[in-house]
Design a protein around this motif. Structure first.
Motif, PDB file in Angstrom:
ATOM      1  N   VAL A 115       3.944   0.590 -11.120  1.00 39.20           N
ATOM      2  CA  VAL A 115       3.612   0.350 -12.523  1.00 39.20           C
ATOM      3  C   VAL A 115       2.112   0.452 -12.742  1.00 39.20           C
ATOM      4  O   VAL A 115       1.652   0.915 -13.807  1.00 39.20           O
ATOM      5  N   LEU A 116       1.328   0.056 -11.743  1.00 40.55           N
ATOM      6  CA  LEU A 116      -0.121   0.187 -11.883  1.00 40.55           C
ATOM      7  C   LEU A 116      -0.534   1.636 -12.057  1.00 40.55           C
ATOM      8  O   LEU A 116      -1.320   1.969 -12.948  1.00 40.55           O
ATOM      9  N   VAL A 117      -0.011   2.526 -11.209  1.00 40.72           N
ATOM     10  CA  VAL A 117      -0.454   3.922 -11.288  1.00 40.72           C
ATOM     11  C   VAL A 117       0.087   4.589 -12.550  1.00 40.72           C
ATOM     12  O   VAL A 117      -0.624   5.352 -13.210  1.00 40.72           O
ATOM     13  N   ALA A 118       1.322   4.298 -12.922  1.00 41.51           N
ATOM     14  CA  ALA A 118       1.863   4.877 -14.154  1.00 41.51           C
ATOM     15  C   ALA A 118       1.081   4.379 -15.369  1.00 41.51           C
ATOM     16  O   ALA A 118       0.806   5.141 -16.307  1.00 41.51           O
ATOM     17  N   GLY A 197      -0.634   3.225  -3.436  1.00 40.12           N
ATOM     18  CA  GLY A 197      -0.860   2.991  -2.020  1.00 40.12           C
ATOM     19  C   GLY A 197      -1.324   1.584  -1.714  1.00 40.12           C
ATOM     20  O   GLY A 197      -1.500   1.220  -0.546  1.00 40.12           O
ATOM     21  N   THR A 198      -1.524   0.778  -2.758  1.00 38.03           N
ATOM     22  CA  THR A 198      -1.884  -0.629  -2.531  1.00 38.03           C
ATOM     23  C   THR A 198      -0.632  -1.493  -2.402  1.00 38.03           C
ATOM     24  O   THR A 198      -0.743  -2.681  -2.081  1.00 38.03           O
ATOM     25  N   ALA A 199       0.535  -0.899  -2.665  1.00 38.53           N
ATOM     26  CA  ALA A 199       1.832  -1.570  -2.530  1.00 38.53           C
ATOM     27  C   ALA A 199       1.875  -2.853  -3.346  1.00 38.53           C
ATOM     28  O   ALA A 199       1.477  -2.851  -4.509  1.00 38.53           O
ATOM     29  N   ALA A 200       2.321  -3.946  -2.751  1.00 36.85           N
ATOM     30  CA  ALA A 200       2.493  -5.189  -3.506  1.00 36.85           C
ATOM     31  C   ALA A 200       1.205  -5.983  -3.628  1.00 36.85           C
ATOM     32  O   ALA A 200       1.219  -7.121  -4.080  1.00 36.85           O
ATOM     33  N   GLY A 201       0.091  -5.375  -3.221  1.00 35.72           N
ATOM     34  CA  GLY A 201      -1.193  -6.032  -3.366  1.00 35.72           C
ATOM     35  C   GLY A 201      -1.862  -6.363  -2.051  1.00 35.72           C
ATOM     36  O   GLY A 201      -2.934  -6.979  -2.044  1.00 35.72           O
ATOM     37  N   ARG A 221     -11.530   8.603  -8.534  1.00 30.08           N
ATOM     38  CA  ARG A 221     -11.871   7.783  -7.377  1.00 30.08           C
ATOM     39  C   ARG A 221     -10.671   6.941  -6.979  1.00 30.08           C
ATOM     40  O   ARG A 221      -9.697   6.824  -7.717  1.00 30.08           O
ATOM     41  N   LEU A 222     -10.797   6.320  -5.802  1.00 26.84           N
ATOM     42  CA  LEU A 222      -9.770   5.436  -5.278  1.00 26.84           C
ATOM     43  C   LEU A 222     -10.043   4.006  -5.723  1.00 26.84           C
ATOM     44  O   LEU A 222     -11.194   3.556  -5.727  1.00 26.84           O
ATOM     45  N   GLN A 223      -9.013   3.297  -6.130  1.00 27.16           N
ATOM     46  CA  GLN A 223      -9.142   1.848  -6.313  1.00 27.16           C
ATOM     47  C   GLN A 223      -8.875   1.254  -4.935  1.00 27.16           C
ATOM     48  O   GLN A 223      -7.742   1.205  -4.465  1.00 27.16           O
ATOM     49  N   ILE A 224      -9.905   0.812  -4.279  1.00 23.02           N
ATOM     50  CA  ILE A 224      -9.847   0.564  -2.841  1.00 23.02           C
ATOM     51  C   ILE A 224      -9.052  -0.680  -2.477  1.00 23.02           C
ATOM     52  O   ILE A 224      -8.115  -0.635  -1.681  1.00 23.02           O
ATOM     53  N   SER A 225      -9.432  -1.803  -3.029  1.00 17.03           N
ATOM     54  CA  SER A 225      -8.857  -3.073  -2.591  1.00 17.03           C
ATOM     55  C   SER A 225      -7.481  -3.320  -3.203  1.00 17.03           C
ATOM     56  O   SER A 225      -7.341  -3.325  -4.435  1.00 17.03           O
ATOM     57  N   PRO A 226      -6.458  -3.557  -2.382  1.00 18.78           N
ATOM     58  CA  PRO A 226      -5.150  -3.925  -2.939  1.00 18.78           C
ATOM     59  C   PRO A 226      -5.208  -5.200  -3.768  1.00 18.78           C
ATOM     60  O   PRO A 226      -4.484  -5.325  -4.762  1.00 18.78           O
ATOM     61  N   ILE A 227      -6.069  -6.137  -3.354  1.00 19.41           N
ATOM     62  CA  ILE A 227      -6.214  -7.370  -4.137  1.00 19.41           C
ATOM     63  C   ILE A 227      -6.745  -7.038  -5.533  1.00 19.41           C
ATOM     64  O   ILE A 227      -6.234  -7.513  -6.551  1.00 19.41           O
ATOM     65  N   TYR A 228      -7.785  -6.201  -5.582  1.00 18.75           N
ATOM     66  CA  TYR A 228      -8.356  -5.855  -6.887  1.00 18.75           C
ATOM     67  C   TYR A 228      -7.385  -5.034  -7.728  1.00 18.75           C
ATOM     68  O   TYR A 228      -7.383  -5.139  -8.962  1.00 18.75           O
ATOM     69  N   ALA A 229      -6.565  -4.221  -7.084  1.00 18.64           N
ATOM     70  CA  ALA A 229      -5.582  -3.452  -7.857  1.00 18.64           C
ATOM     71  C   ALA A 229      -4.730  -4.389  -8.705  1.00 18.64           C
ATOM     72  O   ALA A 229      -4.440  -4.111  -9.873  1.00 18.64           O
ATOM     73  N   GLN A 230      -4.345  -5.532  -8.123  1.00 21.70           N
ATOM     74  CA  GLN A 230      -3.548  -6.501  -8.887  1.00 21.70           C
ATOM     75  C   GLN A 230      -4.423  -7.272  -9.884  1.00 21.70           C
ATOM     76  O   GLN A 230      -4.003  -7.544 -11.010  1.00 21.70           O
ATOM     77  N   LEU A 231      -5.647  -7.604  -9.463  1.00 18.25           N
ATOM     78  CA  LEU A 231      -6.541  -8.317 -10.385  1.00 18.25           C
ATOM     79  C   LEU A 231      -6.858  -7.486 -11.626  1.00 18.25           C
ATOM     80  O   LEU A 231      -7.110  -8.038 -12.707  1.00 18.25           O
ATOM     81  N   SER A 232      -6.861  -6.165 -11.485  1.00 16.21           N
ATOM     82  CA  SER A 232      -7.258  -5.307 -12.601  1.00 16.21           C
ATOM     83  C   SER A 232      -6.151  -5.114 -13.623  1.00 16.21           C
ATOM     84  O   SER A 232      -6.408  -4.627 -14.729  1.00 16.21           O
TER      85      SER A 232
END
Length: 438
Positions: A115-118, A197-201, A221-232
């Motif tokens: 859902v994040l990438v979509a 690619g950050t999966a469930a965080g 660019r890449l959103q690097i941190s899986p934690i930040y992917a969820q925070l964002s």
């Protein structure tokens, strides 16, 4: 509803609970479905690159994803309450067509990064639309500012203040929407990061080729941190809505002007007939409903942003609360972009009533001109101000609106609108749109 992706043996499914959990999520996912398919295709390619899928499996999955997209566009495939959400619909279709190969597609990903990438792809697309609509509005405003200049009363506090012009009015909104376009572009660039690619965080124990999916999906660019992917999540959505709201604030003020200017009391503007409606009881009425709803649209976007902000009192990591944010985003962008899409044609076709505007320019509106002229001749401005105030009713003697406008030569004012500079800014903003589109 088809079998749930997360269903465990021996656990009964309560239909009431499922209805509450799913809500209208599967219907909302229609907005994201093609983006989800696009991201799933890139994910499949990435799995092939790390040998989770062989070439034949990858080709079959990519073929079926493309067919699913075609069927969705044509209406042959309908995303409805047979499925929990769009993600499960994609996986269900792939399993139905490809069996065990379809069961491999979810390797290394979660519905969270799906859902994040979509959502990122959706927001990028909507911000590009916002950018284009703002440029179209700015373009017609600048063209009309360049081609015509009629005297128009200028107001402060809704009281007649100084002589203005239609060219100055259009130039003001031209610059506003150039800035709004730039804000849309900047927000798009900020959101342009790949969370796939950050999966469930927390990432996965696979060497996912995140660089490939970043390039394949057109992220910068890449959103690097899986934690930040969820925070964002929610944070990016609010930023996109804020960019949309910026344009709609200006549209609201433009619509307010037109709402006033079209009244019989002003009579400055005649709207195209298509932008008005009739009364259900009063045969004499033509109502400016379109501009009134344009004026109201900001409220929908502000409410959407507020709803998401109220969801974000959360700890780190994914929380199901975030599901609620999708409806707010889709509603806000649907209403907001629909209003902006109608605006260029409205502005191109509205007609000014030159006689009514000139008649509304009264002698006291030249008082500021008189005060400045006295100051230019050496009278201290505060003394010049008092003299002009005492002679306000006579300050227009021998003056015309055209003379007042021509004398207003401070940069950006009626006598020096700097339209060429605005045209250069608009051209630069159009170039940035072309870069985005490529």
């Amino acid at each position: 509803m088809s079998d749930l992706l997360w269903q465990k043996d021996g656990v009964a499914i309560d239909a009431r609970i499922m209805k509450f959990l799913a809500g209208d999520d599967v219907l909302l996912d229609r907005e994201l479905f093609l983006f989800d398919i696009q991201a799933s295709t890139a994910h499949v390619q990435g799995l092939e690159r790390i040998a989770i899928l062989n070439a034949e499996e990858s080709a079959g999955l990519q073929r079926e994803l493309a067919l699913l997209g075609e069927d969705f566009r044509s209406g042959k495939f309908v995303l409805d309450d047979r499925y929990e959400d769009g993600h499960s619909a994609i996986e269900s279709r792939l399993i139905e067509r490809l069996g065990d190969t379809g069961r491999k597609v979810h390797t290394g990903r979660s519905r969270n990064d799906q859902v994040l990438v979509a959502s990122r792809l959706y927001l990028k697309s909507q911000l590009e639309n916002l950018h284009a609509y703002c440029l179209a509005i700015a373009d017609i405003c600048l063209r009309r500012a360049t081609s015509e200049s009629l005297p128009l009363p200028g107001y402060t506090h809704l009281q007649r203040a100084v002589v203005s012009s239609t060219a100055m009015w259009f130039a003001g909104f031209a610059e506003a929407f150039i800035d709004n376009a730039e804000r849309a572009r900047q927000t798009r660039d900020w959101i342009d990061a790949n969370p796939l690619g950050t999966a469930a965080g927390y990432g996965v124990n696979l060497p996912l080729d995140r660089g490939h999916t970043t390039t394949a999906l057109g992220f910068s660019r890449l959103q690097i941190s899986p934690i930040y992917a969820q925070l964002s999540r929610g944070k990016f959505e609010m930023a996109a809505l804020e960019a949309l709201a910026s344009a709609l604030l200006d549209l609201r003020r433009l619509a307010w002007d037109l709402s006033l200017f079209t009244t019989a009391e002003f009579g400055f503007v005649e709207l195209p007939a298509q932008y008005t409606t009739g009364s259900s009881i009063m045969p004499n009425k033509r109502n400016p409903d379109v501009i009134e709803l344009m004026r109201a649209t900001y409220a929908s976007v502000a409410a959407a942003r507020c709803e998401i902000e109220q969801l974000l009192s959360l700890p780190s990591g994914y929380q199901r609360d975030l599901q609620i944010s999708k409806g707010a985003v889709f509603h806000g962008f649907s209403r907001g972009l629909a209003a902006l899409a109608l605006t260029p044609d409205l502005l191109a076709r509205l007609q000014w009533n030159a006689a009514r505007m000139r008649a509304a320019i009264e002698p006291s509106m030249y008082a500021t001109d008189l005060a400045v002229e006295l100051a230019q001749a050496g009278v201290p401005f505060r003394d010049a101000y008092k003299h002009a105030a005492n002679a306000a009713d006579q300050s227009g003697a021998g003056r015309t609106p055209e003379q007042s406008l021509a004398a207003r030569i401070s940069p950006g004012a009626a006598g020096d609108l700097l339209l060429d500079e605005l045209a250069q800014r608009l051209a630069q903003a159009k170039k940035s749109l072309a870069v985005v589109a490529s």
